[in-house]
Design a protein around this motif. Structure first.
Motif, PDB file in Angstrom:
ATOM      1  N   GLY A 114       7.040   3.584   4.920  1.00 33.50           N
ATOM      2  CA  GLY A 114       6.092   2.503   5.206  1.00 33.50           C
ATOM      3  C   GLY A 114       6.506   1.695   6.422  1.00 33.50           C
ATOM      4  N   MET A 115       5.997   0.496   6.495  1.00 34.04           N
ATOM      5  CA  MET A 115       6.236  -0.392   7.638  1.00 34.04           C
ATOM      6  C   MET A 115       7.724  -0.493   7.976  1.00 34.04           C
ATOM      7  N   LYS A 116       8.547  -0.589   6.947  1.00 32.15           N
ATOM      8  CA  LYS A 116       9.986  -0.770   7.172  1.00 32.15           C
ATOM      9  C   LYS A 116      10.615   0.448   7.838  1.00 32.15           C
TER      10      LYS A 116
ATOM     11  N   MET B 279      -8.967  -5.557   9.593  1.00 27.57           N
ATOM     12  CA  MET B 279      -8.111  -4.433   9.986  1.00 27.57           C
ATOM     13  C   MET B 279      -8.746  -3.695  11.159  1.00 27.57           C
ATOM     14  N   PHE B 280      -7.918  -2.995  11.920  1.00 29.91           N
ATOM     15  CA  PHE B 280      -8.448  -2.257  13.071  1.00 29.91           C
ATOM     16  C   PHE B 280      -8.706  -0.805  12.718  1.00 29.91           C
ATOM     17  N   SER B 281      -8.298  -0.373  11.534  1.00 29.99           N
ATOM     18  CA  SER B 281      -8.600   1.000  11.125  1.00 29.99           C
ATOM     19  C   SER B 281      -9.585   0.951   9.953  1.00 29.99           C
ATOM     20  N   PRO B 282     -10.548   1.863   9.938  1.00 29.14           N
ATOM     21  CA  PRO B 282     -11.553   1.849   8.868  1.00 29.14           C
ATOM     22  C   PRO B 282     -10.976   2.394   7.563  1.00 29.14           C
TER      23      PRO B 282
ATOM     24  N   LEU C  86       1.239   2.755  11.211  1.00 24.43           N
ATOM     25  CA  LEU C  86      -0.112   2.922  10.665  1.00 24.43           C
ATOM     26  C   LEU C  86      -0.034   3.324   9.200  1.00 24.43           C
ATOM     27  N   LEU C  87      -0.932   2.799   8.391  1.00 21.80           N
ATOM     28  CA  LEU C  87      -0.951   3.149   6.973  1.00 21.80           C
ATOM     29  C   LEU C  87      -1.060   4.656   6.757  1.00 21.80           C
ATOM     30  N   ALA C  88      -1.910   5.300   7.540  1.00 18.36           N
ATOM     31  CA  ALA C  88      -2.114   6.740   7.359  1.00 18.36           C
ATOM     32  C   ALA C  88      -0.788   7.489   7.520  1.00 18.36           C
TER      33      ALA C  88
ATOM     34  N   GLU D 223      12.565  -9.044  -7.620  1.00 13.89           N
ATOM     35  CA  GLU D 223      13.068  -8.915  -6.247  1.00 13.89           C
ATOM     36  C   GLU D 223      14.356  -8.103  -6.221  1.00 13.89           C
ATOM     37  N   VAL D 224      14.323  -7.003  -5.496  1.00 11.95           N
ATOM     38  CA  VAL D 224      15.522  -6.174  -5.381  1.00 11.95           C
ATOM     39  C   VAL D 224      16.536  -6.888  -4.490  1.00 11.95           C
ATOM     40  N   VAL D 225      17.758  -7.031  -5.008  1.00 11.81           N
ATOM     41  CA  VAL D 225      18.788  -7.748  -4.253  1.00 11.81           C
ATOM     42  C   VAL D 225      19.918  -6.829  -3.804  1.00 11.81           C
TER      43      VAL D 225
ATOM     44  N   LEU E 286       9.247  -2.030  -8.197  1.00 13.96           N
ATOM     45  CA  LEU E 286       9.780  -3.391  -8.279  1.00 13.96           C
ATOM     46  C   LEU E 286       9.178  -4.223  -7.148  1.00 13.96           C
ATOM     47  N   GLU E 287       8.458  -5.249  -7.478  1.00  9.53           N
ATOM     48  CA  GLU E 287       7.752  -6.068  -6.475  1.00  9.53           C
ATOM     49  C   GLU E 287       8.198  -7.525  -6.612  1.00  9.53           C
ATOM     50  N   ARG E 288       8.624  -8.089  -5.499  1.00  6.91           N
ATOM     51  CA  ARG E 288       9.150  -9.454  -5.543  1.00  6.91           C
ATOM     52  C   ARG E 288       8.065 -10.500  -5.769  1.00  6.91           C
ATOM     53  N   GLY E 289       6.844 -10.186  -5.374  1.00  5.22           N
ATOM     54  CA  GLY E 289       5.760 -11.163  -5.479  1.00  5.22           C
ATOM     55  C   GLY E 289       5.132 -11.200  -6.858  1.00  5.22           C
TER      56      GLY E 289
ATOM     57  N   PRO F  67       0.800  -1.224   0.000  1.00  7.23           N
ATOM     58  CA  PRO F  67       0.000   0.000   0.000  1.00  7.23           C
ATOM     59  C   PRO F  67       0.835   1.278   0.000  1.00  7.23           C
ATOM     60  N   VAL F  68       1.955   1.287   0.711  1.00 13.00           N
ATOM     61  CA  VAL F  68       2.737   2.527   0.793  1.00 13.00           C
ATOM     62  C   VAL F  68       3.558   2.742  -0.483  1.00 13.00           C
ATOM     63  N   GLY F  69       4.097   1.671  -1.052  1.00 13.19           N
ATOM     64  CA  GLY F  69       4.828   1.801  -2.318  1.00 13.19           C
ATOM     65  C   GLY F  69       3.917   2.293  -3.430  1.00 13.19           C
TER      66      GLY F  69
HETATM   67  C1  FAD Z   1      -1.885  -8.520  10.294  1.00 19.32           C
HETATM   68  C2  FAD Z   1      -1.676  -7.044  10.117  1.00 19.32           C
HETATM   69  C3  FAD Z   1      -2.731  -6.161  10.253  1.00 19.32           C
HETATM   70  C4  FAD Z   1      -2.560  -4.787  10.094  1.00 19.32           C
HETATM   71  N1  FAD Z   1      -3.618  -3.949  10.244  1.00 19.32           N
HETATM   72  C5  FAD Z   1      -3.445  -2.628  10.076  1.00 19.32           C
HETATM   73  C6  FAD Z   1      -4.561  -1.724  10.208  1.00 19.32           C
HETATM   74  O1  FAD Z   1      -5.679  -2.116  10.487  1.00 19.32           O
HETATM   75  N2  FAD Z   1      -4.339  -0.391  10.007  1.00 19.32           N
HETATM   76  C7  FAD Z   1      -3.108   0.120   9.706  1.00 19.32           C
HETATM   77  O2  FAD Z   1      -2.993   1.327   9.528  1.00 19.32           O
HETATM   78  N3  FAD Z   1      -2.030  -0.708   9.611  1.00 19.32           N
HETATM   79  C8  FAD Z   1      -2.170  -2.051   9.787  1.00 19.32           C
HETATM   80  N4  FAD Z   1      -1.081  -2.895   9.693  1.00 19.32           N
HETATM   81  C9  FAD Z   1       0.271  -2.308   9.576  1.00 19.32           C
HETATM   82  C10 FAD Z   1       0.681  -1.844   8.156  1.00 19.32           C
HETATM   83  O3  FAD Z   1      -0.136  -0.776   7.750  1.00 19.32           O
HETATM   84  C11 FAD Z   1       0.648  -2.960   7.119  1.00 19.32           C
HETATM   85  O4  FAD Z   1       1.640  -3.899   7.434  1.00 19.32           O
HETATM   86  C12 FAD Z   1       0.904  -2.454   5.679  1.00 19.32           C
HETATM   87  O5  FAD Z   1       0.741  -3.527   4.806  1.00 19.32           O
HETATM   88  C13 FAD Z   1       2.305  -1.855   5.493  1.00 19.32           C
HETATM   89  O6  FAD Z   1       2.419  -1.418   4.166  1.00 19.32           O
HETATM   90  P1  FAD Z   1       3.822  -1.302   3.422  1.00 19.32           P
HETATM   91  O7  FAD Z   1       3.495  -0.925   2.011  1.00 19.32           O
HETATM   92  O8  FAD Z   1       4.747  -0.467   4.179  1.00 19.32           O
HETATM   93  O9  FAD Z   1       4.463  -2.782   3.455  1.00 19.32           O
HETATM   94  P2  FAD Z   1       3.905  -4.167   2.935  1.00 19.32           P
HETATM   95  O10 FAD Z   1       2.443  -4.203   2.867  1.00 19.32           O
HETATM   96  O11 FAD Z   1       4.588  -5.195   3.752  1.00 19.32           O
HETATM   97  O12 FAD Z   1       4.436  -4.240   1.435  1.00 19.32           O
HETATM   98  C14 FAD Z   1       5.807  -4.437   1.126  1.00 19.32           C
HETATM   99  C15 FAD Z   1       5.907  -5.011  -0.283  1.00 19.32           C
HETATM  100  O13 FAD Z   1       7.292  -5.095  -0.647  1.00 19.32           O
HETATM  101  C16 FAD Z   1       7.545  -6.330  -1.284  1.00 19.32           C
HETATM  102  N5  FAD Z   1       8.967  -6.648  -1.111  1.00 19.32           N
HETATM  103  C17 FAD Z   1       9.584  -7.070   0.012  1.00 19.32           C
HETATM  104  N6  FAD Z   1      10.905  -7.219  -0.216  1.00 19.32           N
HETATM  105  C18 FAD Z   1      11.119  -6.888  -1.521  1.00 19.32           C
HETATM  106  C19 FAD Z   1      12.280  -6.851  -2.350  1.00 19.32           C
HETATM  107  N7  FAD Z   1      13.499  -7.156  -1.882  1.00 19.32           N
HETATM  108  N8  FAD Z   1      12.139  -6.485  -3.647  1.00 19.32           N
HETATM  109  C20 FAD Z   1      10.912  -6.144  -4.144  1.00 19.32           C
HETATM  110  N9  FAD Z   1       9.780  -6.176  -3.396  1.00 19.32           N
HETATM  111  C21 FAD Z   1       9.892  -6.525  -2.094  1.00 19.32           C
HETATM  112  C22 FAD Z   1       6.598  -7.294  -0.581  1.00 19.32           C
HETATM  113  O14 FAD Z   1       6.348  -8.439  -1.360  1.00 19.32           O
HETATM  114  C23 FAD Z   1       5.357  -6.428  -0.388  1.00 19.32           C
HETATM  115  O15 FAD Z   1       4.479  -6.496  -1.485  1.00 19.32           O
HETATM  116  C24 FAD Z   1      -1.261  -4.266   9.815  1.00 19.32           C
HETATM  117  C25 FAD Z   1      -0.195  -5.165   9.669  1.00 19.32           C
HETATM  118  C26 FAD Z   1      -0.390  -6.535   9.822  1.00 19.32           C
HETATM  119  C27 FAD Z   1       0.788  -7.456   9.660  1.00 19.32           C
END
Ligand code: FAD
Length: 462
Positions: free
Chosen positions: A360-362, A48-51, A371-373, A106-108, A30-33, A11-13
């Motif tokens: 994002g999460m990382k 999810m816990f957020s609407p 949080l996504l927001a 997949e970014v290496v 670039l998405e590994r999946g 979602p954040v990318g």
């Molecule tokens: C069970 C669960 C419930 C959650 N519920 C909420 C919620 O209700 N509300 C909220 O705000 N947040 C929630 N979160 C927290 C957070 O918002 C989510 O984890 C969200 O998906 C994070 O988004 P992101 O884009 O940062 O990372 P991700 O969704 O993890 O996406 C990362 C992407 O990068 C790809 N990737 C990884 N490594 C590589 C690589 N080397 N090369 C290329 N691609 C790669 C992955 O395949 C993936 O598609 C929740 C998290 C979890 C685990």
């Protein structure tokens, strides 16, 4: 036109790419999946816990709206699957983003063209070289900036105490799963009628324990053991009725009942040291010699960022949390149990390597309260900075819910289980944001991040 390489189509990318398109930049995602939202897909069954109101990025929504997309009801709570199929997939398939996405990529490694980490003169003018692999081998894409939004889902913490894998953990991998397996759905056959140990103390662990108890209603032979590292369960049970976050309080209350009624056996102060794999299952051995027999182990001990492919970049991280040093004091779980964090962006997320960001999460490193927001605001600011709009990069546009995102959660226990902490900003008027915070306050200390500078920037929800 500047090119931004975006690592990961979560979602954040995808939000970062939407902002890039709006600003006339060229995103390369670039998405590994094999599909977008590859990590979200793994927890598609989790509510999810957020609407929706907090889960959709503004630039992504504008692109989708132009494609005739109907926004889901802002007050409804999606599952991970809803997020994927009602939002991320249309974003990838019905907007200009589609042309920018490279799947199975997949970014290496990431470097600067012709510059190893040590070489300085002229470094900032060299393009980034992003190396990725797919079925056809390895390729390098050049970019003016890089945003790493690769999440943490695929690098879970190990089961062993002290952050190391337990001895024998690798050999036992076939009987171990991480995070929140779908025990009431597709993984049901794996767990029904088995002896299952759940290791962890957060909401993922508790959500899995409650789901396993439901499975026990269907398959009475199912046996559940909860392996908890802390000395007692008070923290895991939370504030109960005193918790202003109703669903979380309910979650703690439900698991407390299951423990009291004997349906979940508990080992507290349990620091897993070794795992022996036998034909009949696993022997889980703690550092004090206590042994638990189980056929399956669910490890819910959190996640950590994968940093290996960033080694050639000049990245600066907090030594404990593995997020940027500027962000660390805002999200340190030793200080905040509720993820109080002011909106932040390019300035707080900058590294000594100009043009490189983790979002994002990382970006939270090992802290569990992302949080996504918050992530959407991060990438809005970062992309503005890359585009040269420094004023927009500095501006705070995120509007946070005063009472905490989780407080609006409906009473489904699984809903709050999705949260690894309460997730939202500290409620302004909270008395017992978490049990921990309540006791901290009682002792005259700040609870739930109250009193930190973070609070001054919180905004009431319009
Ligand atoms: C069970 C669960 C419930 C959650 N519920 C909420 C919620 O209700 N509300 C909220 O705000 N947040 C929630 N979160 C927290 C957070 O918002 C989510 O984890 C969200 O998906 C994070 O988004 P992101 O884009 O940062 O990372 P991700 O969704 O993890 O996406 C990362 C992407 O990068 C790809 N990737 C990884 N490594 C590589 C690589 N080397 N090369 C290329 N691609 C790669 C992955 O395949 C993936 O598609 C929740 C998290 C979890 C685990």
């Amino acid at each position: 036109m500047k090119t931004i390489a975006i690592i990961g189509a979560g979602p954040v990318g995808l939000a970062a790419a939407a902002h890039a398109i709006e600003r006339g930049l060229k995103p390369v995602i670039l998405e590994r999946g094999p599909d977008v939202g590859h990590a979200v897909r793994q927890w598609a069954h989790v509510p999810m816990f957020s609407p929706w109101a907090f889960n959709i990025d503004t630039a992504a929504e504008r692109l989708l709206a132009a494609a005739g997309w109907n926004r889901p009801s802002p007050d409804a709570y999606p599952t991970g699957g809803d997020l994927l199929w009602q939002y991320l997939t249309p974003l990838a398939e019905r907007t200009a983003l589609g042309e920018a996405i490279h799947l199975d990529a997949e970014v290496v490694a990431v470097s600067r063209l012709g510059f190893d980490k040590v070489k300085t003169a002229g470094r900032e003018r060299a393009p980034f070289a992003v190396r990725y692999r797919n079925g056809a081998g390895e390729t390098t894409v050049l970019a003016d900036a890089v945003i790493d939004t690769s999440g943490t889902w695929f690098s879970p913490n190990p089961a062993g105490a002290g952050g190391l894998p337990a001895i024998g953990e690798e050999e036992a991998a076939g009987r171990i799963s991480h995070g929140m397996p779908d025990v009431l759905g597709e993984a049901g056959a794996r767990y029904a009628g088995r002896r299952i140990a759940v290791l962890g103390g957060g909401h993922s662990a508790i959500g899995t324990l409650i789901a396993l108890a439901e499975l026990q209603d269907r398959a009475a032979d199912t046996r559940i053991a909860w392996l908890y590292r802390g000395p007692h369960l008070t923290k895991a049970f939370g504030g109960g009725a005193a918790d202003q976050l109703a669903a979380r309080g309910e979650l703690g209350t439900r698991v407390a009942h299951l423990v009291e009624s004997g349906r979940i056996a508990v080992e507290t102060g349990y620091l897993l040291d070794r795992i022996e794999t036998h034909a009949e299952g696993l022997r889980l051995i703690a550092d004090d010699g206590r042994t638990v027999a189980a056929e399956e182990l669910v490890v819910a001990t959190g996640f950590r960022p994968e940093l290996g492919f960033l080694r050639e970049l000049r990245v600066e991280l907090d030594p404990a949390l593995e997020c940027t040093p500027a962000l660390a004091p805002l999200i340190d779980p030793n200080e905040h149990s509720c993820g109080t964090v002011r909106p932040h962006g390019a300035a707080e997320l900058a590294h000594p390597e100009p043009g490189f960001y983790i979002a994002g999460m990382k970006s939270y490193g090992r802290a569990p309260t992302f949080l996504l927001a918050t992530g959407h605001e991060q990438v809005r600011s970062i992309v503005a900075e890359i585009a040269g709009d420094h004023e927009a990069a500095r501006r705070v546009e995120l509007v946070l819910l005063e009472t905490g995102v989780c407080s609006a959660t409906p009473g489904d226990a699984k809903t709050a289980a999705a949260s690894q902490c309460c997730g939202g900003p500290a409620p302004i008027a909270a008395d017992a944001c978490c049990a921990d915070d309540a006791s901290a306050k009682a002792a005259g200390k700040t609870g739930c991040g109250c009193g930190t500078s973070a609070r001054t920037d919180e905004r009431a929800m319009a």
